[in-house]
Write an enzyme that holds these catalytic residues in place. Sequence first.
Site, short mmCIF file in Angstrom:
data_model
loop_
_atom_site.label_atom_id
_atom_site.label_comp_id
_atom_site.label_asym_id
_atom_site.label_seq_id
_atom_site.Cartn_x
_atom_site.Cartn_y
_atom_site.Cartn_z
N ASP A 22 0.83 -1.21 0.00
CA ASP A 22 0.00 0.00 0.00
C ASP A 22 0.87 1.26 0.00
OD1 ASP A 22 -2.31 1.46 0.01
OD2 ASP A 22 -2.75 1.16 2.13
N ASN A 70 -10.56 -2.67 -6.49
CA ASN A 70 -9.72 -1.75 -7.27
C ASN A 70 -10.30 -1.37 -8.64
OD1 ASN A 70 -6.55 -3.04 -6.00
ND2 ASN A 70 -7.73 -1.27 -5.34
C1 FPP Z 1 -1.65 0.15 -3.40
O1 FPP Z 1 -1.24 1.49 -3.43
C2 FPP Z 1 -1.16 -0.60 -4.54
C3 FPP Z 1 -1.93 -1.23 -5.48
C4 FPP Z 1 -3.39 -1.20 -5.48
C5 FPP Z 1 -1.34 -1.97 -6.59
C6 FPP Z 1 -0.07 -2.70 -6.33
C7 FPP Z 1 0.58 -2.90 -7.63
C8 FPP Z 1 1.91 -2.84 -7.89
C9 FPP Z 1 2.95 -2.67 -6.86
C10 FPP Z 1 2.40 -2.94 -9.27
C11 FPP Z 1 2.04 -4.15 -10.05
C12 FPP Z 1 2.34 -5.42 -9.37
C13 FPP Z 1 2.87 -6.51 -9.93
C14 FPP Z 1 2.94 -7.76 -9.13
C15 FPP Z 1 3.43 -6.52 -11.28
P1 FPP Z 1 -2.37 2.61 -3.57
O2 FPP Z 1 -2.46 2.98 -5.01
O3 FPP Z 1 -3.61 2.15 -2.95
O4 FPP Z 1 -1.71 3.77 -2.75
P2 FPP Z 1 -2.47 4.92 -1.92
O5 FPP Z 1 -3.19 4.22 -0.81
O6 FPP Z 1 -1.35 5.77 -1.45
O7 FPP Z 1 -3.39 5.62 -2.86
#
Ligand code: FPP
Length: 246
Positions: A22, A70
């Site tokens: 996250d 998501n």
């Molecule tokens: C959460 O941060 C992250 C995600 C919803 C996606 C995770 C994906 C990756 C790290 C990249 C792709 C993964 C692979 C395995 C190729 P957020 O966007 O919710 O952050 P925030 O809470 O600060 O908005």
Amino acid sequence: MQEYLNKIDKDRLPEHIAVIMDGNGRWAKAHGKPRVFGHKNGVKSVREISEAAAELGVGYLTLYAFSTENWSRPALEVSALMGLLVETIRSEVSTLNKNNIRLKAIGDLSKLPKRSQNALLEGIAQTDKNTGMTLILALNYSSRWEITTTIKKIAEESKDGLIDPSDVDEAFISRRLATAEFPDPELLIRTSGEQRISNYLLWQIAYSELYFTDVFWPDFRKVHLYKALVNYQGRERRFGKTSEQL
Ligand code: FPP
């Protein structure tokens, strides 16, 4: 970093670590960049943490890459995440093979774009023979989806007369979950300061140790994993017993 690594007892590692990655969006914002920039940098952390866990001898690493919730993000961000997934799997297969890592996925994969499904299935097939760590991507995954699907499956089996209610126990249910072939995680890590489970592996984390860190996922490096493991190993896992009984 060496200081933390030295403190880790290799004989008491968790067999399975689950991670809620996250903070990509907030990390990007803090750098004055669009959210997708955070996800791209998050991939670097995926690479580093997979390598670190495999090097240590962890058996299973499950990463929450995309939840069923998501989909409600802006369309551009969703398609960027799906694109990143395809690119990352295609470019990382050789590294996975080099590190003897087997790729797996849990979630309702049928709802992912065809391109993502294909990349994923190819990656899984191309790493299938590896015998080291299993890297599990949770994609279009949520616990409630998983548990609902499992209950439907059991109801069908019952309707078809294949099972009797007396067959149903915890192991019976575990064998029908998306994680049937994996052990339950002993450690769950969530980055970015949020202290929630967010519909992740609810059945499987019944006895897991929870570790929360303020570090945003794109900044999460080997040293942060080592710190989490040192913290985990400092805890007493009692499974409902008293200290004296352990
Ligand atoms: C959460 O941060 C992250 C995600 C919803 C996606 C995770 C994906 C990756 C790290 C990249 C792709 C993964 C692979 C395995 C190729 P957020 O966007 O919710 O952050 P925030 O809470 O600060 O908005």
